[in-house]
Write a protein that holds these residues in place. Structure first.
Motif, short mmCIF file in Angstrom:
data_model
loop_
_atom_site.label_atom_id
_atom_site.label_comp_id
_atom_site.label_asym_id
_atom_site.label_seq_id
_atom_site.Cartn_x
_atom_site.Cartn_y
_atom_site.Cartn_z
N UNK A 129 0.86 -1.18 0.00
CA UNK A 129 0.00 0.00 0.00
C UNK A 129 0.90 1.24 0.00
N UNK A 130 0.95 1.92 -1.15
CA UNK A 130 1.85 3.06 -1.30
C UNK A 130 1.08 4.34 -1.57
N UNK A 131 -0.08 4.46 -0.96
CA UNK A 131 -0.89 5.66 -1.15
C UNK A 131 -0.75 6.64 0.01
N UNK A 132 -0.05 6.25 1.04
CA UNK A 132 0.15 7.12 2.18
C UNK A 132 1.53 7.74 2.17
N UNK A 133 1.95 8.21 3.34
CA UNK A 133 3.24 8.89 3.45
C UNK A 133 4.40 7.94 3.17
N UNK A 134 4.26 6.68 3.57
CA UNK A 134 5.32 5.69 3.31
C UNK A 134 4.67 4.35 2.99
N UNK A 135 5.25 3.57 2.08
CA UNK A 135 4.65 2.28 1.70
C UNK A 135 4.60 1.31 2.88
N UNK A 136 3.57 0.48 2.89
CA UNK A 136 3.40 -0.53 3.94
C UNK A 136 2.89 -1.82 3.32
N UNK A 137 3.28 -2.94 3.90
CA UNK A 137 2.70 -4.22 3.52
C UNK A 137 1.28 -4.27 4.07
N UNK A 138 0.34 -4.69 3.22
CA UNK A 138 -1.06 -4.65 3.64
C UNK A 138 -1.83 -5.81 3.01
N UNK A 139 -2.97 -6.09 3.59
CA UNK A 139 -3.95 -6.98 2.98
C UNK A 139 -5.01 -6.13 2.28
N UNK A 140 -5.33 -6.52 1.05
CA UNK A 140 -6.48 -5.96 0.36
C UNK A 140 -7.66 -6.88 0.65
N UNK A 141 -8.56 -6.44 1.53
CA UNK A 141 -9.70 -7.26 1.96
C UNK A 141 -10.95 -6.76 1.25
N UNK A 142 -11.65 -7.67 0.58
CA UNK A 142 -12.83 -7.31 -0.20
C UNK A 142 -14.10 -7.84 0.46
N UNK A 143 -15.02 -6.91 0.75
CA UNK A 143 -16.36 -7.25 1.22
C UNK A 143 -17.37 -6.81 0.16
N UNK A 144 -18.31 -7.66 -0.18
CA UNK A 144 -19.36 -7.34 -1.15
C UNK A 144 -20.71 -7.33 -0.46
N UNK A 145 -21.55 -6.37 -0.82
CA UNK A 145 -22.88 -6.29 -0.24
C UNK A 145 -23.74 -5.30 -1.01
N UNK A 146 -24.78 -4.79 -0.37
CA UNK A 146 -25.69 -3.83 -0.98
C UNK A 146 -25.95 -2.70 0.00
N UNK A 147 -25.88 -1.46 -0.50
CA UNK A 147 -26.15 -0.30 0.34
C UNK A 147 -27.66 -0.17 0.57
N UNK A 148 -28.02 0.71 1.47
CA UNK A 148 -29.43 0.85 1.85
C UNK A 148 -30.30 1.30 0.69
N UNK A 149 -29.73 2.02 -0.31
CA UNK A 149 -30.54 2.47 -1.44
C UNK A 149 -30.57 1.45 -2.58
N UNK A 150 -29.94 0.28 -2.37
CA UNK A 150 -29.95 -0.76 -3.40
C UNK A 150 -28.71 -0.79 -4.26
N UNK A 151 -27.82 0.19 -4.11
CA UNK A 151 -26.59 0.18 -4.89
C UNK A 151 -25.66 -0.93 -4.39
N UNK A 152 -25.13 -1.73 -5.29
CA UNK A 152 -24.17 -2.74 -4.83
C UNK A 152 -22.89 -2.07 -4.34
N UNK A 153 -22.19 -2.74 -3.47
CA UNK A 153 -20.91 -2.23 -3.00
C UNK A 153 -19.89 -3.36 -2.98
N UNK A 154 -18.72 -3.06 -3.45
CA UNK A 154 -17.58 -3.98 -3.36
C UNK A 154 -16.45 -3.20 -2.72
N UNK A 155 -16.45 -3.21 -1.40
CA UNK A 155 -15.56 -2.34 -0.64
C UNK A 155 -14.23 -3.03 -0.37
N UNK A 156 -13.17 -2.37 -0.81
CA UNK A 156 -11.80 -2.83 -0.53
C UNK A 156 -11.28 -2.09 0.70
N UNK A 157 -10.88 -2.84 1.70
CA UNK A 157 -10.23 -2.29 2.88
C UNK A 157 -8.75 -2.69 2.84
N UNK A 158 -7.87 -1.73 3.11
CA UNK A 158 -6.44 -1.99 3.10
C UNK A 158 -5.95 -2.03 4.55
#
Length: 555
Positions: free
Chosen positions: A138-167
C-alpha cells in the motif's frame, strides 16, 4: 442535499493515439523499461520492482508515453503506477506519486483471518459473499506498507451494490484506507454459464427507430439475429454495445437482452419498458461517437469492445452506477414521481467515463484523487451533452437537471460553474489557512468525492467559458450570480479558451499524465503539461490553464 445528488456520481493536435493492452507496441514498452532502469532516482526504482504495461500513447513527434503498473517482490503496489515519458530512448519525465523507492518486508505478522476480521468491523454484517484477502504493498500514504487488500461485497441501503476494498496493515491490523469498486460491481452470484455454449448467431447490422423517454424519436444501431429471428438492441457498429433489462432485480449479469419483432422500439413513455432502453442505447452510442471523433478512441477501453447497460435495475432506485468488474452500467427507474429513469445523456456520459478513468489514470476513489475521478466524469459527461446538442436535452454545465419531472433552477445534482449551489460542495480549493465555503483543507481531503469534485468542475468551466455567468443564473435571478462570485481570486476578466481546446487538454492530462494517486496539485501539473504539449509552453492556452486553477484556489 438529496441522496440523488450524493449518489450519482478530435484527434489530438499532436496526433496521439492510445493502444489497448492487446495491441501494445512491444518495442515502445522495452524502451520504457530501459528508461526506468537507467533513471532509478526519477522512477523510484527498487531492486524488487517489476513493471507491466497498461497502455501506450505515441505522439507525432515521436514522444512515447507508457503507462505501467508496478509490483514489489511479486506483490501489486497500490499507488506505484507510473507513466514513462521518453523520446528516442531518452527519459523526458515520469508521472508518479511515489516519493522514494519501496523498502518494506513482505512477510506479514497478521493472519488473513485477522485482517478480514479487522475490515469486517468497519463493513458490518450485511455482506453477501465470503470476504477475500490478498497481500499488496500500500503506497498511497506517506510511506509504503505491507497490507492486505480485503474485499467485502454487499448492498447499500438504497440498493446500490458495494464492493468495498479495505487496506489492512499486515503488521498491526490498522485500516490504512478503503475504496469502493462501484462508481455510484458485480452483484451477488457469478452469472456463470453451464452446459455447451451455443454457436455464434448469424447477425446483420440494422438501424431501428426508437421513441425515448427524454431524447425524442431516434435512430438506433441494432442487429437482426437470423438465428433467433428477432431484432436485438445490440450495436455491432460500436463494439457490440448492448442494452439489457434487469427486470427490477439486483443482478446485472442475469439481465436479459432487449429484443423486438419489428425494429421499432419504445413508445416515449414509461408504459413501455423499452422506452428507457432507447435512451440508454442512444447514450451509449453517442458517448462512443464522442470519444471516437474527439480523441480517436474506439470504446471505453480503447480496444473496440463495447460495454453494456442494464435498465430497470431494482425498484424505486434513484441512482445509476458504473462497475469496472462487469464493464457495465445499471440504471434505476427513479422514484416514480419526481425523478425520471436515470438515462439522460450527461448521466450516461458520466458513468461511462468512470470506465475511461479506470483504464487510464485509475484515480483512486477516495480523497482528492476520488474528487478528480468524479469530476472527470462530470466534465466528459457534459462534453458528451455538448457534442450531441440534442434540443430535447439542451447542453449546459449542470449535471442531472433532466432527471427532474418538474424543472427548476435549483433542481439538479451539481452545478459546475458554482459548485456550492448544492449547499455542500466547496467552490474553491482551501488553502492551509483559508477555508472555502467554511470547509477547511483537512475536511476537504476527507469529504465525499461527489462534493470535492466541485473544484475541478469549477476549474474546467472557467477554463472553457471564463468568468461568465450562465443564462438564468445572473444578477436578479434566484441564484443572483455575478462574475465575482464565480472566481476566488477576484479575476473577473478571466477569459475561456472554448470547449474544444479545454476538452483536449483535460483528456490528455487524464490519459497521459495523471496516475492513481494524483491530487489537485498533481492535476494542475498534469493539465499544464497537456496544454504545453498541445499548444506550446507559454501559449495563451497554457497560461489560461494556470489562470483557471488560480481562480479556484483560496489565497
Amino acid at each position: 442535499m438529496s441522496s440523488l445528488a450524493k449518489a450519482l456520481s478530435v484527434a489530438i493536435l499532436m496526433g496521439a493515439a492510445g493502444q489497448s493492452a492487446a495491441a501494445i507496441n512491444g518495442a515502445v514498452v522495452d524502451r520504457a523499461l530501459v528508461a526506468i532502469r537507467q533513471n532509478p532516482t526519477a522512477t523510484r526504482l527498487s531492486a524488487a520492482d517489476a513493471f507491466s504495461a497498461r497502455s501506450v500513447t505515441v505522439d507525432r513527434n515521436g514522444t512515447e508515453h507508457v503507462r505501467m503498473d508496478r509490483t514489489y517482490g511479486g506483490l501489486p503496489v497500490l499507488g506505484g503506477d507510473i507513466v514513462v515519458h521518453s523520446r528516442a530512448g531518452t527519459l523526458q519525465d515520469a508521472s508518479l506519486t511515489l516519493v522514494a523507492p519501496i523498502n518494506v518486508g513482505i512477510t506479514p505478522a497478521l493472519t488473513v483471518d485477522a485482517a478480514i476480521t479487522a475490515a469486517g468491523v468497519q463493513f458490518g454484517t450485511g455482506f453477501q459473499a465470503v470476504p477475500s484477502a490478498s497481500l499488496v504493498v500500500y503506497a498511497r500514504g506517506a510511506s509504503p506498507k505491507l497490507a492486505y487488500d480485503v474485499l467485502y461485497a454487499g448492498t447499500k441501503t438504497d440498493g446500490t451494490p458495494t464492493r468495498m476494498h479495505y487496506y489492512v496493515d499486515a503488521l498491526n491490523g490498522a485500516i490504512l484506507g478503503k475504496e469502493d469498486a462501484i462508481k455510484t460491481g458485480t452483484l451477488p452470484g457469478t452469472g456463470g454459464v453451464t452446459g455447451t455454449p451455443a454457436p455464434p448467431p448469424n447477425v446483420t447490422a440494422t438501424t431501428g427507430t426508437g421513441r425515448s423517454l427524454i431524447a425524442g424519436v431516434l435512430s438506433l444501431g441494432t442487429q437482426w439475429n437470423n438465428t433467433r429471428r428477432i431484432f436485438e438492441m445490440k450495436d455491432p457498429t460500436r463494439g457490440n454495445t448492448h442494452i439489457t433489462d434487469a427486470g427490477n432485480g439486483y443482478r446485472t449479469e442475469a439481465s436479459t437482452l432487449v429484443v423486438d419483432a419489428d425494429n421499432k422500439w419504445g413508445n416515449g413513455a414509461t408504459t413501455d419498458r423499452v422506452s428507457a432502453a432507447v435512451d440508454a442505447s442512444y447514450g451509449f452510442a453517442k458517448t462512443w461517437d464522442f470519444y471516437k471523433e474527439k480523441f480517436g478512441r474506439e470504446g471505453i477501453r480503447g480496444d473496440g469492445v463495447g460495454a453494456f447497460g442494464a435498465v430497470h435495475y431494482s425498484i424505486n432506485y434513484v441512482n445509476a452506477y458504473w462497475s469496472d468488474e462487469c464493464f457495465c452500467m445499471a440504471f434505476g427507474d427513479g422514484n416514480g414521481t419526481s425523478i425520471r429513469p436515470l438515462v439522460t445523456l450527461d448521466i450516461m456520459g458520466h458513468e461511462m467515463s468512470h470506465g475511461l478513468t479506470s483504464v487510464t489514470a485509475g484515480l483512486i476513489y477516495s480523497s482528492e484523487s476520488g474528487g478528480l475521478n468524479e469530476a472527470n466524469s462530470d466534465i466528459l459527461g457534459t462534453m458528451v451533452e455538448y457534442y450531441v446538442n440534442n434540443a430535447q436535452q439542451p447542453p449546459n454545465y449542470i449535471i442531472g437537471e433532466g432527471l427532474f419531472v418538474t424543472p427548476a433552477w435549483n433542481k439538479a445534482i451539481r452545478w459546475m460553474f458554482k459548485p456550492n449551489l448544492d449547499g455542500i460542495s466547496p467552490d474553491c480549493y482551501p488553502s492551509p489557512t483559508t477555508p472555502s465555503n467554511g470547509i477547511s483543507l483537512a475536511n476537504f481531503k476527507a469529504m465525499d468525492v461527489h462534493y470535492s469534485s466541485g473544484v475541478a468542475n469549477h476549474f474546467y468551466y472557467l477554463l472553457a467559458e471564463g468568468a461568465v455567468v450562465p443564462e438564468g443564473y445572473g444578477a436578479g435571478t434566484p441564484a443572483n450570480l455575478t462574475p465575482s462570485s464565480l472566481v476566488c481570486n477576484g479575476n473577473t476578466t478571466l477569459a475561456g479558451i472554448g470547449r474544444e481546446a479545454a476538452q483536449q487538454i483535460w483528456y490528455r492530462a487524464l490519459t497521459v499524465y495523471m496516475v492513481s494517486n494524483t491530487d489537485y496539485a498533481g492535476a494542475r501539473v498534469a493539465t499544464l503539461n497537456a496544454a504545453a504539449d498541445l499548444y506550446g509552453a507559454g501559449s495563451a492556452n497554457h497560461n489560461a490553464v494556470a489562470a483557471a486553477w488560480d481562480a479556484v484556489t483560496m489565497q
